[in-house]
Write a protein that holds these residues in place. Structure first.
Motif, PDB file in Angstrom:
ATOM      1  N   PHE A   8      18.927 -29.725  45.627  1.00  0.00           N
ATOM      2  CA  PHE A   8      19.029 -28.729  44.543  1.00  0.00           C
ATOM      3  C   PHE A   8      19.621 -27.328  45.420  1.00  0.00           C
ATOM      4  O   PHE A   8      20.455 -26.759  44.833  1.00  0.00           O
ATOM      5  N   SER A   9      19.013 -27.307  46.367  1.00  0.00           N
ATOM      6  CA  SER A   9      19.305 -26.200  47.513  1.00  0.00           C
ATOM      7  C   SER A   9      20.707 -26.041  47.909  1.00  0.00           C
ATOM      8  O   SER A   9      21.271 -25.042  47.811  1.00  0.00           O
ATOM      9  N   ILE A  10      21.151 -27.381  48.104  1.00  0.00           N
ATOM     10  CA  ILE A  10      22.724 -27.419  48.559  1.00  0.00           C
ATOM     11  C   ILE A  10      23.637 -27.390  47.433  1.00  0.00           C
ATOM     12  O   ILE A  10      24.639 -26.914  47.401  1.00  0.00           O
ATOM     13  N   THR A  11      23.344 -27.678  46.237  1.00  0.00           N
ATOM     14  CA  THR A  11      24.231 -27.821  45.062  1.00  0.00           C
ATOM     15  C   THR A  11      24.134 -26.280  44.478  1.00  0.00           C
ATOM     16  O   THR A  11      25.137 -25.934  43.899  1.00  0.00           O
TER      17      THR A  11
ATOM     18  N   ALA B  78      19.168 -37.662  40.668  1.00  0.00           N
ATOM     19  CA  ALA B  78      20.430 -38.072  40.112  1.00  0.00           C
ATOM     20  C   ALA B  78      21.327 -37.063  39.441  1.00  0.00           C
ATOM     21  O   ALA B  78      22.359 -37.058  39.235  1.00  0.00           O
ATOM     22  N   ALA B  79      20.367 -36.442  38.615  1.00  0.00           N
ATOM     23  CA  ALA B  79      20.991 -35.483  37.856  1.00  0.00           C
ATOM     24  C   ALA B  79      21.693 -34.468  38.627  1.00  0.00           C
ATOM     25  O   ALA B  79      22.839 -33.880  38.404  1.00  0.00           O
ATOM     26  N   ILE B  80      21.101 -33.863  39.685  1.00  0.00           N
ATOM     27  CA  ILE B  80      21.470 -32.861  40.701  1.00  0.00           C
ATOM     28  C   ILE B  80      22.870 -33.353  41.233  1.00  0.00           C
ATOM     29  O   ILE B  80      23.776 -32.739  41.392  1.00  0.00           O
ATOM     30  N   VAL B  81      22.797 -34.544  41.740  1.00  0.00           N
ATOM     31  CA  VAL B  81      23.864 -34.975  42.381  1.00  0.00           C
ATOM     32  C   VAL B  81      24.889 -34.930  41.559  1.00  0.00           C
ATOM     33  O   VAL B  81      26.172 -34.789  41.854  1.00  0.00           O
ATOM     34  N   GLY B  82      24.719 -35.507  40.237  1.00  0.00           N
ATOM     35  CA  GLY B  82      26.042 -35.695  39.277  1.00  0.00           C
ATOM     36  C   GLY B  82      26.490 -34.117  39.177  1.00  0.00           C
ATOM     37  O   GLY B  82      27.857 -34.253  39.120  1.00  0.00           O
ATOM     38  N   GLY B  83      25.566 -33.217  38.868  1.00  0.00           N
ATOM     39  CA  GLY B  83      26.297 -31.965  38.844  1.00  0.00           C
ATOM     40  C   GLY B  83      26.822 -31.170  40.084  1.00  0.00           C
ATOM     41  O   GLY B  83      27.760 -30.722  39.825  1.00  0.00           O
TER      42      GLY B  83
ATOM     43  N   ARG C 236       9.410 -41.930  39.391  1.00  0.00           N
ATOM     44  CA  ARG C 236      10.661 -41.941  38.368  1.00  0.00           C
ATOM     45  C   ARG C 236      11.206 -40.516  38.289  1.00  0.00           C
ATOM     46  O   ARG C 236      12.407 -40.545  38.440  1.00  0.00           O
ATOM     47  N   LEU C 237      10.460 -39.577  38.182  1.00  0.00           N
ATOM     48  CA  LEU C 237      10.873 -38.016  37.965  1.00  0.00           C
ATOM     49  C   LEU C 237      11.736 -37.702  39.197  1.00  0.00           C
ATOM     50  O   LEU C 237      12.610 -37.077  38.755  1.00  0.00           O
ATOM     51  N   PRO C 238      11.260 -37.819  40.415  1.00  0.00           N
ATOM     52  CA  PRO C 238      12.240 -37.404  41.436  1.00  0.00           C
ATOM     53  C   PRO C 238      13.333 -37.907  41.533  1.00  0.00           C
ATOM     54  O   PRO C 238      14.636 -37.436  41.943  1.00  0.00           O
ATOM     55  N   ARG C 239      13.477 -39.225  41.052  1.00  0.00           N
ATOM     56  CA  ARG C 239      14.825 -40.008  41.093  1.00  0.00           C
ATOM     57  C   ARG C 239      15.685 -39.618  40.087  1.00  0.00           C
ATOM     58  O   ARG C 239      16.736 -39.306  40.269  1.00  0.00           O
ATOM     59  N   ILE C 240      14.999 -39.462  39.055  1.00  0.00           N
ATOM     60  CA  ILE C 240      15.740 -38.897  37.860  1.00  0.00           C
ATOM     61  C   ILE C 240      16.450 -37.612  38.088  1.00  0.00           C
ATOM     62  O   ILE C 240      17.761 -37.117  37.780  1.00  0.00           O
ATOM     63  N   LEU C 241      15.852 -36.406  38.700  1.00  0.00           N
ATOM     64  CA  LEU C 241      16.203 -35.186  38.966  1.00  0.00           C
ATOM     65  C   LEU C 241      17.220 -35.234  39.968  1.00  0.00           C
ATOM     66  O   LEU C 241      18.303 -34.257  39.975  1.00  0.00           O
TER      67      LEU C 241
END
Length: 201
Positions: free
Chosen positions: A181-184, A48-53, A41-46
């Protein structure tokens, strides 16, 4: 805490505090909670949050460059180019880079789309936000037709293409979190260097 396995908030806090830094392995029911939270769950949530950002950041950058609130990756055809490249990779079953083959072709498709938009918009040798957006809409429409044709050719694989285009965060891992995260992550701005240049002027 939501999902097939309901996890109470106290248990979530317990897992995060005992596992986050020390990496302590739990036993019994606690081990199941730990695996569900930390590995699923935590990797999926993070991610999703990074992609949205990242999507928000892309929209802000396009609007800042073109000074037009309508500018975003969709109206400029970038998203359609990425979808077209990914669809090609999926229908051709290109997996020479493994998990990263489809994202690579999506990125190449996005670059090709923005290149086509810039070419169409520079007919008079100048660029304007209105012509860029109109060119983006044209390119996006053409690519949408191309994606539809690829779906027709895909036959039984069409479900794979539709599933990818709709988007899914199933099976995301900590590697996906690190990559997105590294790309965003935006480049760091050196304020001291800017102040030094202003002083020099």
């Amino acid at each position: 805490g939501m999902g097939y396995i309901r996890i109470p908030i106290p248990e979530i806090l317990k897992v995060l505090t005992t596992t986050g830094i020390s990496g302590t392995k739990q036993t019994g029911t606690d081990q199941v909670f730990q695996m569900v939270i930390m590995d699923v769950r935590l990797p999926r949530i993070l991610t999703a949050a990074i992609v949205g950002g990242g999507l928000a950041l892309a929209g802000v950058i396009f609007q800042a460059i073109l000074l037009n609130p309508l500018a975003d990756p969709y109206t400029l055809g970038v998203s359609s180019g990425a979808a077209f490249g990914a669809s090609l990779a999926l229908v051709a079953n290109l997996t020479f880079l493994g998990h990263y083959s489809v994202p690579l072709f999506a990125f190449i498709g996005a670059l090709g789309a923005i290149a086509a938009v810039l070419y169409l918009a520079s007919s008079d040798g100048r660029y304007s936000s209105n012509t860029l957006i109109l060119s983006g809409v044209i390119v996006a429409a053409i690519l949408a037709a191309g994606i539809g044709f690829i779906k027709y050719l895909a036959d039984e694989q069409v479900s794979v293409i539709i599933f990818w285009l709709m988007g899914s965060f199933v099976g995301r891992s900590w590697t996906d979190v690190a990559v997105t995260f590294s790309i965003t992550l935006p480049p760091q701005h050196d304020e001291s260097e800017e102040k030094h240049q202003d002083t020099g002027r």
